[in-house]
Scaffold this active site. Structure first.
Site, short mmCIF file in Angstrom:
data_model
loop_
_atom_site.label_atom_id
_atom_site.label_comp_id
_atom_site.label_asym_id
_atom_site.label_seq_id
_atom_site.Cartn_x
_atom_site.Cartn_y
_atom_site.Cartn_z
N CYS A 24 -5.14 7.94 8.98
CA CYS A 24 -5.58 7.47 10.17
C CYS A 24 -5.63 8.24 11.59
O CYS A 24 -4.49 9.15 11.53
CB CYS A 24 -4.36 6.10 10.52
N ARG A 69 -4.45 10.03 3.72
CA ARG A 69 -3.28 10.92 3.80
C ARG A 69 -2.28 11.00 2.24
O ARG A 69 -1.97 11.98 1.94
CB ARG A 69 -2.36 10.18 4.91
N ASP A 120 4.13 0.90 12.44
CA ASP A 120 2.89 0.05 11.79
C ASP A 120 2.61 -1.10 12.20
O ASP A 120 1.38 -1.55 12.23
CB ASP A 120 2.88 0.25 10.31
N LYS A 159 0.92 -1.20 0.14
CA LYS A 159 -0.06 -0.08 -0.13
C LYS A 159 0.84 1.32 0.14
O LYS A 159 0.69 2.22 -1.01
CB LYS A 159 -0.86 0.17 1.26
N ASN A 160 1.98 1.15 0.98
CA ASN A 160 2.66 2.51 0.98
C ASN A 160 3.82 2.59 -0.04
O ASN A 160 4.57 4.00 0.06
CB ASN A 160 3.14 2.78 2.59
#
Ligand code: EPZ
Length: 414
Positions: free
Chosen positions: A116, A92, A304, A21-22
């Site tokens: 988040c 974000r 995380d 995802k990141n």
């Protein structure tokens, strides 16, 4: 959305890790730095990616997602004006779209990014960088950008920042001249963005461990690129396996070199790991050892995974401590675990975790990683639990219900 979790006596099975995802979110944004066709593989089917696709569509960018092949094709030969899609404030990572826009528009506005909700999520580092590059910025109900002459920068980050590093790179690869960035973040996701940009023709070189030099180029060309495996997803399932004694799972399509800090912790907990190429087998011990650890910028233990490790340590044989140095108020899981009678507290970033049997009940996914931590809590409790706001989990875990089922955990939408 509610999901119900029912756990078997042991966890056993095999799953495949999806794209990160990141890494994927900034790479999707970086695709808008070119007007040519960009083809991305290993793109995870998660709601944060869907949100980014909706924003691109709203910008008038051509974007096609083939979820069977996990393939995303983007062509940004034109971009409409503002970043004002409602999806901008849902995540974000939407702020990564500011960087391509500064090369397409002389002035534009963006809604504030989301993120988040575990404490403040400022974007001051990003705005400071853009001002140094030659943008006038006005913050009102939106953020207004007005481009004067863009100039290269010589910048040292005061704090290691993943997003700040990525936006500094995305915005300067097309600025004529030499940019130097020091004290940058070196998370694997940042390196993946750099590799992606280099595949488009960007000139980026490391001059030491945390410093790079960027030679601005006139344009970036088309490319085909495969997103790195999601190390946080992999670590989440590795710790999930540790939540049940004598469990054994195999996870495929991982990049083991990104997981050294997680493997070290699993070994300290008493877990056994066997590595076979890009697969890993994790066996959990009868009893979890307690540990003391700090989170930190890569290569330290990732923040995380802190909510998920905190939950696993409730099964420990003695008190454990985690010092959360990145987000000292990342504690939304603690409130939920306390509902299950866990003995866990956070004080100025230091989390103290005492061995605690957990009762079943109804908990809430207050954010993405808290949501996965609640699945771990359900497994530890050995009883059935209901997780509210489960949509948060779908933001960052591809096919979570299918993957849980593959390792024996029954998960059904309520
Ligand atoms: C990225 O967030 C990740 N998000 C986060 O993952 C991750 O927790 C974080 O990096 C740290 O590793 C994405 O990649 C989309 P930072 P980012 O800038 O870039 C402060 C998940 O669960 N800061 O490295 O926002 C900040 O408050 C998410 O996938 C400022 O003060 O994190 C933090 O204390 C959660 N001002 C520290 O810097 C700024 O302008 C590091 O944050 C920016 C950050």
């Amino acid at each position: 959305m509610k999901i119900k979790i029912k756990c078997p006596s042991i966890i056993k099975g095999e799953i495949e890790i999806s794209g990160s995802k990141n890494a994927c979110l900034p790479i999707i944004a970086a695709s808008l730095l070119s007007k040519e066709e960009i083809t991305l593989y290993n793109v995870p089917l998660i709601t944060d990616v869907i949100s980014m696709i909706r924003i691109l569509d709203d910008l008038g960018v051509s974007v096609n997602y083939n979820y069977v092949e996990s393939k995303l094709v983007i062509r940004a030969n034109r971009i409409k004006k503002d970043l004002d899609s409602c999806f901008v404030s849902k995540l974000r990572a939407s702020y990564y779209l500011i960087s391509p826009l500064i090369h397409r528009k002389n002035n534009f506005a963006t809604l504030y990014p989301g993120g988040c909700n575990f404490g403040k999520r400022p974007i001051d580092f990003h705005l400071k960088l853009y001002k140094q590059m030659g943008l006038d910025i006005t913050e009102k109900e939106k953020i207004y950008f007005k481009k004067r002459k863009l100039r290269p920068i010589n910048y040292t980050f005061s704090t290691v920042t993943v997003g700040g590093t990525i936006n500094a790179i995305l915005s300067t690869v097309l600025i004529k001249g030499k940019t130097t960035l020091s004290n940058i973040a070196i998370e694997p996701e940042v390196i993946d963005v750099i590799h992606f940009l280099q595949s488009m023709g960007a000139k980026i070189q490391f001059i030491d461990k945390r410093s790079i030099v960027i030679e601005g180029v006139k344009e970036l060309h088309k490319t085909t690129y495969s997103i790195m495996p999601d190390r946080i997803e992999a670590g989440s399932y590795m710790f999930l396996a540790m939540a049940k004694p004598n469990s054994q799972i195999k996870i495929n399509k991982v990049n083991v070199s990104h997981l050294e800090n997680v493997i070290e912790v699993i070994n300290k907990l008493g877990g056994e790991i066997t590595i076979i190429n890009d697969s890993m087998e994790i066996k959990s011990p009868e009893n979890i050892k307690n540990i003391n650890i700090s989170t930190g910028p890569y290569p330290y233990f990732p923040t995380d995974l802190q909510p998920i490790l905190s939950t696993v340590l409730l099964n420990g044989n003695d008190t454990s401590k985690i010092n959360e140095t990145i987000y000292p108020s990342r504690n939304s899981h603690i409130k939920e675990l306390s509902k299950m009678k866990a003995s866990i507290e956070m004080n100025q970033g230091l989390i103290t975790i005492n061995p605690s049997p957990l009762i079943s009940g109804m908990v809430q996914a207050n954010d993405l990683r808290c949501g996965f931590a609640m699945i771990v809590a359900g497994v530890i409790s050995g009883k059935q639990i209901i997780i509210n706001q489960a949509e948060y989990i779908f933001r960052g875990y591809d096919d979570i219900m299918g993957k849980l089922c593959k390792i024996g955990i029954k998960c059904k939408k309520e």
